[in-house]
Design a protein around this motif. Structure first.
Motif, PDB file in Angstrom:
ATOM      1  N   LEU A   1       0.828  -1.207   0.000  1.00 61.51           N
ATOM      2  CA  LEU A   1       0.000   0.000   0.000  1.00 61.51           C
ATOM      3  C   LEU A   1       0.863   1.258   0.000  1.00 61.51           C
ATOM      4  CD1 LEU A   1      -2.793  -1.047   2.529  1.00 61.51           C
ATOM      5  CD2 LEU A   1      -3.064  -0.684   0.068  1.00 61.51           C
ATOM      6  N   ALA A   2       1.994   1.230   0.696  1.00 61.38           N
ATOM      7  CA  ALA A   2       2.892   2.381   0.734  1.00 61.38           C
ATOM      8  C   ALA A   2       3.450   2.710  -0.640  1.00 61.38           C
ATOM      9  CB  ALA A   2       4.038   2.115   1.707  1.00 61.38           C
ATOM     10  N   THR A   3       3.549   1.696  -1.499  1.00 64.91           N
ATOM     11  CA  THR A   3       4.056   1.899  -2.849  1.00 64.91           C
ATOM     12  C   THR A   3       3.128   2.803  -3.656  1.00 64.91           C
ATOM     13  OG1 THR A   3       5.078  -0.285  -2.744  1.00 64.91           O
ATOM     14  CG2 THR A   3       4.853   0.674  -4.923  1.00 64.91           C
ATOM     15  N   PHE A   4       1.875   2.938  -3.209  1.00 68.79           N
ATOM     16  CA  PHE A   4       0.901   3.777  -3.920  1.00 68.79           C
ATOM     17  C   PHE A   4       0.305   4.840  -2.990  1.00 68.79           C
ATOM     18  CE2 PHE A   4       1.258  -0.280  -6.045  1.00 68.79           C
ATOM     19  CZ  PHE A   4       1.504   0.112  -7.351  1.00 68.79           C
ATOM     20  N   LEU A   5       1.065   5.220  -1.985  1.00 66.50           N
ATOM     21  CA  LEU A   5       0.623   6.228  -1.022  1.00 66.50           C
ATOM     22  C   LEU A   5       0.501   7.590  -1.706  1.00 66.50           C
ATOM     23  CD1 LEU A   5       0.164   6.403   2.137  1.00 66.50           C
ATOM     24  CD2 LEU A   5       2.499   7.272   2.245  1.00 66.50           C
TER      25      LEU A   5
ATOM     26  N   ALA B   1       0.919  -5.064 -13.094  1.00 61.83           N
ATOM     27  CA  ALA B   1       0.791  -4.341 -14.357  1.00 61.83           C
ATOM     28  C   ALA B   1       2.088  -3.628 -14.733  1.00 61.83           C
ATOM     29  CB  ALA B   1      -0.354  -3.336 -14.277  1.00 61.83           C
ATOM     30  N   ALA B   2       2.916  -3.358 -13.726  1.00 61.85           N
ATOM     31  CA  ALA B   2       4.198  -2.691 -13.989  1.00 61.85           C
ATOM     32  C   ALA B   2       5.210  -3.625 -14.632  1.00 61.85           C
ATOM     33  CB  ALA B   2       4.761  -2.135 -12.681  1.00 61.85           C
TER      34      ALA B   2
ATOM     35  N   ASP C   1      -6.110  -4.850  -3.054  1.00 59.74           N
ATOM     36  CA  ASP C   1      -6.320  -5.580  -4.318  1.00 59.74           C
ATOM     37  C   ASP C   1      -5.885  -4.747  -5.516  1.00 59.74           C
ATOM     38  OD1 ASP C   1      -7.371  -7.818  -3.008  1.00 59.74           O
ATOM     39  OD2 ASP C   1      -9.376  -6.928  -2.952  1.00 59.74           O
ATOM     40  N   THR C   2      -6.237  -3.470  -5.481  1.00 56.34           N
ATOM     41  CA  THR C   2      -5.836  -2.573  -6.565  1.00 56.34           C
ATOM     42  C   THR C   2      -4.330  -2.421  -6.613  1.00 56.34           C
ATOM     43  OG1 THR C   2      -7.914  -1.333  -6.425  1.00 56.34           O
ATOM     44  CG2 THR C   2      -6.057  -0.229  -7.483  1.00 56.34           C
ATOM     45  N   ALA C   3      -3.704  -2.263  -5.432  1.00 57.40           N
ATOM     46  CA  ALA C   3      -2.250  -2.098  -5.369  1.00 57.40           C
ATOM     47  C   ALA C   3      -1.527  -3.335  -5.918  1.00 57.40           C
ATOM     48  CB  ALA C   3      -1.827  -1.821  -3.934  1.00 57.40           C
ATOM     49  N   ILE C   4      -2.029  -4.499  -5.593  1.00 52.71           N
ATOM     50  CA  ILE C   4      -1.422  -5.741  -6.091  1.00 52.71           C
ATOM     51  C   ILE C   4      -1.471  -5.783  -7.612  1.00 52.71           C
ATOM     52  CG2 ILE C   4      -1.792  -8.244  -6.254  1.00 52.71           C
ATOM     53  CD1 ILE C   4      -2.600  -8.105  -3.239  1.00 52.71           C
TER      54      ILE C   4
END
Length: 341
Positions: A208-212, A243-244, A235-238
């Motif tokens: 989650l921190a990866t998309f904070l 996708a990256a 779920d979205t973050a995963i």
């Protein structure tokens, strides 16, 4: 991971932090009442290198130490563990890193970093250029090494070198909010690097921190820097990480084990090993050591993650991190009491 039969002299290179760790000798006592500390060593890459070496891999570490007695303390430990220290750089004008930890089981582990002008964050392009990446099968990076320059640029260069030489790249997300000038900068930087990693490992909070995007999403209680609470859609973050271009994402879930995610495949859940927790710090690094051992031994993902779960479960029952990493024989004896690997 690369083919286990690839004729390379070393298995695993870890890159980034190393430190002296001062852990409370008064387990259960509030931080302000601690009377003594025990001196160990630590840092995510050092812990992974030690755990992997004790399991049987040929490991090395790229890190920085100061020209001081703490640096001697760290390097002596690495040499005793038979971890290759050819790329442990003594960097003039810096200090070896230090960590102070309180231990109040089951859920309070206040953590204080001393990393002002620390040696490992001063790793530079020349330090990376000296590493023969073609001699390694895999390289494990930690998120904190990207927190400041010159280390940040050095890590991006190391990623280029690893990929150029066919080295499998693994990222331990290793989110430490107080090591960044803004916690949102962590996500911006890690997202820029994601496409260069084949394997990413992290807790739900780290993912989650990866998309904070909002500082209000982050809450740190009792100065538990290594265990923040972060709001967001896991779920979205995963899916964004996959996708990256990341081939395999492993989500560590503590006592519930771990999950494997790959694009176009169902989540694979791997059970953990229930134990009584003494100290959670280092569990994730032990996991990465066990996981790396499994993959570099030619095991499948399920068994490799199960090995990681076992190593993490063992380390939370022990006082510290690197000094307490289990051997292969200890892991086998431990898992024999459950359903094995």
């Amino acid at each position: 991971m690369t083919n286990p039969d690839t004729p390379r002299p070393y298995d695993l290179l870890t890159l980034g932090r190393s430190s002296i760790d001062l852990y409370s000798a008064n387990v259960g006592r509030p931080f302000e009442q601690i009377e003594a500390f025990n001196a160990f060593v630590g840092g995510c890459p050092l812990n992974i290198a030690t755990g992997s070496r004790r399991l049987g891999l040929a490991t090395a570490i790229l890190t920085g130490i100061g020209d001081d007695q703490v640096g001697n303390f760290i390097k002596h430990f690495l040499e005793q563990e038979q971890i290759l220290t050819n790329w442990v750089a003594t960097i003039p004008g810096t200090r070896s890193s230090a960590v102070v930890l309180g231990i109040e089981p089951p859920d309070k582990f206040p953590l204080v970093y001393y990393r002002e002008n620390c040696a490992d964050i001063n790793l530079n392009l020349d330090h990376v250029a000296a590493v023969p990446f073609g001699d390694f099968r895999a390289a494990a990076f930690s998120g904190t090494a990207f927190s400041k320059d010159p280390s940040r640029t050095a890590m991006f260069f190391a990623l280029e070198q690893a990929r150029e030489h066919g080295v499998t790249t693994l990222l331990d997300i290793d989110f430490r909010a107080d090591q960044w000038f803004d916690p949102r900068a962590f996500g911006v930087t890690i997202r820029a690097a994601l496409s260069s990693f084949e394997i990413v490992v992290g807790t739900e909070e780290e993912i989650l921190a990866t998309f904070l995007t909002d500082k209000e999403q982050l809450l740190i209680k009792h100065q538990q820097i290594s265990a923040p609470e972060i709001r967001g859609n896991i779920d979205t973050a995963i899916q964004q990480i996959l996708a990256a271009g990341v081939k395999t994402l492993v989500v560590k879930r503590g006592k519930d084990g771990a999950s494997i995610f790959q694009s176009g495949k169902e989540e694979m859940k791997i059970p953990g090993f229930p134990v009584e927790v003494l100290n959670v710090l280092g569990a994730g690094d032990a996991f990465c050591a066990g996981f790396s051992y499994g993959l570099l031994s030619g095991w499948d993902l399920y068994k490799s993650v199960r090995m990681g779960n076992a190593c993490g479960a063992i380390i939370v029952t022990r006082e510290g991190c690197a000094n307490f990493m289990p051997t292969y024989e200890e892991v086998m004896a431990f898992t024999a009491g459950y359903e094995g690997l």
